[in-house]
Scaffold this motif. Structure first.
Motif, mmCIF file in Angstrom:
data_model
loop_
_atom_site.group_PDB
_atom_site.id
_atom_site.type_symbol
_atom_site.label_atom_id
_atom_site.label_comp_id
_atom_site.label_asym_id
_atom_site.label_seq_id
_atom_site.Cartn_x
_atom_site.Cartn_y
_atom_site.Cartn_z
ATOM 1 N N PHE A 86 39.057 30.362 39.251
ATOM 2 C CA PHE A 86 37.996 30.968 39.678
ATOM 3 C C PHE A 86 36.957 30.398 40.143
ATOM 4 C CE2 PHE A 86 34.114 33.542 39.053
ATOM 5 C CZ PHE A 86 34.170 34.815 38.924
ATOM 6 N N VAL A 87 36.989 30.804 41.501
ATOM 7 C CA VAL A 87 35.712 29.924 42.269
ATOM 8 C C VAL A 87 35.177 31.104 43.238
ATOM 9 C CG1 VAL A 87 35.225 27.874 44.077
ATOM 10 C CG2 VAL A 87 36.944 27.673 42.151
ATOM 11 N N ARG A 88 33.713 31.161 43.225
ATOM 12 C CA ARG A 88 33.045 31.942 44.094
ATOM 13 C C ARG A 88 31.935 31.143 44.722
ATOM 14 N NH1 ARG A 88 37.013 34.132 42.519
ATOM 15 N NH2 ARG A 88 37.408 36.463 42.001
ATOM 16 N N GLU A 89 31.647 31.526 45.945
ATOM 17 C CA GLU A 89 30.533 30.913 46.621
ATOM 18 C C GLU A 89 29.532 31.819 46.878
ATOM 19 O OE1 GLU A 89 31.235 27.692 49.350
ATOM 20 O OE2 GLU A 89 33.349 27.154 48.393
ATOM 21 N N CYS A 130 19.083 33.867 53.847
ATOM 22 C CA CYS A 130 18.943 33.098 55.129
ATOM 23 C C CYS A 130 19.940 31.923 55.143
ATOM 24 C CB CYS A 130 17.494 32.720 55.303
ATOM 25 S SG CYS A 130 17.091 31.304 54.161
ATOM 26 N N GLY A 131 20.572 31.842 53.873
ATOM 27 C CA GLY A 131 21.541 30.875 53.918
ATOM 28 C C GLY A 131 21.130 29.227 53.752
ATOM 29 N N ALA A 132 19.847 29.154 53.453
ATOM 30 C CA ALA A 132 19.201 27.908 53.272
ATOM 31 C C ALA A 132 19.662 27.210 51.806
ATOM 32 C CB ALA A 132 17.520 28.074 53.246
ATOM 33 N N VAL A 133 19.816 27.985 50.771
ATOM 34 C CA VAL A 133 20.341 27.740 49.620
ATOM 35 C C VAL A 133 21.657 28.350 49.054
ATOM 36 C CG1 VAL A 133 19.949 27.741 47.016
ATOM 37 C CG2 VAL A 133 18.099 27.765 48.506
ATOM 38 N N ARG A 134 22.549 27.328 48.889
ATOM 39 C CA ARG A 134 23.969 27.957 48.743
ATOM 40 C C ARG A 134 24.302 27.557 47.338
ATOM 41 N NH1 ARG A 134 26.842 31.509 51.253
ATOM 42 N NH2 ARG A 134 28.776 30.290 50.899
ATOM 43 N N LEU A 135 25.354 28.330 46.705
ATOM 44 C CA LEU A 135 25.619 28.013 45.432
ATOM 45 C C LEU A 135 27.244 28.219 45.270
ATOM 46 C CD1 LEU A 135 25.962 31.133 43.845
ATOM 47 C CD2 LEU A 135 23.737 30.945 44.021
ATOM 48 N N LYS A 136 27.587 27.718 44.164
ATOM 49 C CA LYS A 136 29.223 27.969 43.792
ATOM 50 C C LYS A 136 29.232 28.227 42.448
ATOM 51 C CE LYS A 136 31.991 24.273 43.757
ATOM 52 N NZ LYS A 136 32.969 23.416 44.348
ATOM 53 N N ILE A 137 30.247 28.928 41.706
ATOM 54 C CA ILE A 137 30.666 29.415 40.401
ATOM 55 C C ILE A 137 32.010 28.809 40.196
ATOM 56 C CG2 ILE A 137 28.581 30.846 40.106
ATOM 57 C CD1 ILE A 137 30.704 33.214 39.861
ATOM 58 N N SER A 138 32.456 28.300 39.118
ATOM 59 C CA SER A 138 33.780 27.967 38.837
ATOM 60 C C SER A 138 34.457 28.628 37.781
ATOM 61 C CB SER A 138 33.991 26.370 39.021
ATOM 62 O OG SER A 138 33.085 26.059 38.026
ATOM 63 N N PHE A 181 23.291 27.570 27.767
ATOM 64 C CA PHE A 181 24.755 27.426 28.046
ATOM 65 C C PHE A 181 25.170 28.414 29.067
ATOM 66 C CE2 PHE A 181 23.965 30.938 25.128
ATOM 67 C CZ PHE A 181 24.849 31.795 24.945
ATOM 68 N N PHE A 182 24.055 29.291 29.477
ATOM 69 C CA PHE A 182 24.564 30.183 30.886
ATOM 70 C C PHE A 182 23.185 30.207 31.586
ATOM 71 C CE2 PHE A 182 22.828 33.450 28.130
ATOM 72 C CZ PHE A 182 22.026 34.269 28.929
ATOM 73 N N VAL A 183 23.693 30.479 32.891
ATOM 74 C CA VAL A 183 22.806 30.784 34.055
ATOM 75 C C VAL A 183 22.735 32.172 34.442
ATOM 76 C CG1 VAL A 183 22.048 30.194 36.464
ATOM 77 C CG2 VAL A 183 22.810 28.253 34.926
ATOM 78 N N ASN A 184 21.788 32.884 34.606
ATOM 79 C CA ASN A 184 21.798 34.356 34.814
ATOM 80 C C ASN A 184 21.708 34.506 36.206
ATOM 81 O OD1 ASN A 184 22.080 36.898 33.753
ATOM 82 N ND2 ASN A 184 19.882 36.980 33.133
ATOM 83 N N LEU A 185 22.764 34.676 37.067
ATOM 84 C CA LEU A 185 23.247 34.582 38.352
ATOM 85 C C LEU A 185 23.147 36.226 38.714
ATOM 86 C CD1 LEU A 185 23.976 33.611 41.264
ATOM 87 C CD2 LEU A 185 26.428 34.208 40.409
ATOM 88 N N ARG A 186 22.355 36.403 40.059
ATOM 89 C CA ARG A 186 22.064 37.667 40.623
ATOM 90 C C ARG A 186 23.384 37.994 41.503
ATOM 91 N NH1 ARG A 186 18.101 36.808 38.224
ATOM 92 N NH2 ARG A 186 19.041 38.242 36.572
ATOM 93 N N PRO A 187 24.190 38.349 40.958
ATOM 94 C CA PRO A 187 25.777 38.508 41.648
ATOM 95 C C PRO A 187 25.880 38.920 42.986
ATOM 96 C CG PRO A 187 25.498 40.384 39.985
ATOM 97 C CD PRO A 187 24.429 39.490 40.021
ATOM 98 N N THR A 188 24.722 39.767 43.699
ATOM 99 C CA THR A 188 24.926 40.009 45.139
ATOM 100 C C THR A 188 24.629 38.879 45.996
ATOM 101 O OG1 THR A 188 22.553 40.809 44.700
ATOM 102 C CG2 THR A 188 24.313 42.494 44.552
ATOM 103 N N MET A 189 24.085 37.671 45.223
ATOM 104 C CA MET A 189 23.906 36.277 46.103
ATOM 105 C C MET A 189 25.397 35.806 46.541
ATOM 106 S SD MET A 189 21.081 35.750 46.438
ATOM 107 C CE MET A 189 20.499 37.569 46.540
#
Length: 149
Positions: free
Chosen positions: A12-15, A20-28, A98-106
């Motif tokens: 399971f990998v999502r980027e 604007c693309g200045a900040v990128r992230l990845k979840i695994s 133990f977790f990061v609360n990601l805005r999934p639309t990112m």
């Protein structure tokens, strides 16, 4: 066991990234929990009827490009934004490491996301609906989180 959010199998990998693309992230790893929050604070920060969240295990979350900045109320919980386009990207809740609360639309492809629960329905706009199967007038009691994956 197969992962319903990863129909092609494998890891399971999502980027994703800010607008604007200045900040990128990845979840695994898949989220521990998915939700929609109807509180007025989230309404104001998202400029929408509610905010969406995916609780990603901290070791499975990585900023791969750029430096997010702290925004929002600058309180105990840290809300991270892109410093250029000001997209609200993720939150590190106070006292919960133990977790990061990601805005999934990112994420580049958030189509798999659906909120399992919704919170602060006592503050929701009357017309706002979600497909969440669990609803709470405020935050759920701590003991109710067990089994909410």
């Amino acid at each position: 066991m197969s992962d319903p959010t990863n129909p092609n199998g494998g890891a399971f990998v999502r980027e994703g990234g800010c607008r604007c693309g200045a900040v990128r992230l990845k979840i695994s790893a898949p989220p521990l929990l998915t939700m929609a929050c109807h509180c007025t604070g989230c309404q104001k920060m998202s400029s929408s009827a509610y905010s969406l969240s995916a609780a990603i295990p901290s070791p499975a979350f990585e900023v791969t490009k750029g430096e997010p900045v702290i925004g929002g109320l600058h309180g105990a919980s840290k809300h991270y934004f892109c410093g250029h386009c000001m997209s609200w990207m993720f939150t590190r809740p106070e006292g919960i490491d133990f977790f990061v609360n990601l805005r999934p639309t990112m994420l580049d492809d958030p189509s798999w996301f659906a909120p399992y629960m919704e919170t602060w329905t006592s503050e929701k706009l009357p017309w706002a609906t979600t497909p969440a199967v669990r609803s709470f007038a405020a935050l759920p009691p701590e003991d109710s989180y067990v089994g909410m994956t």
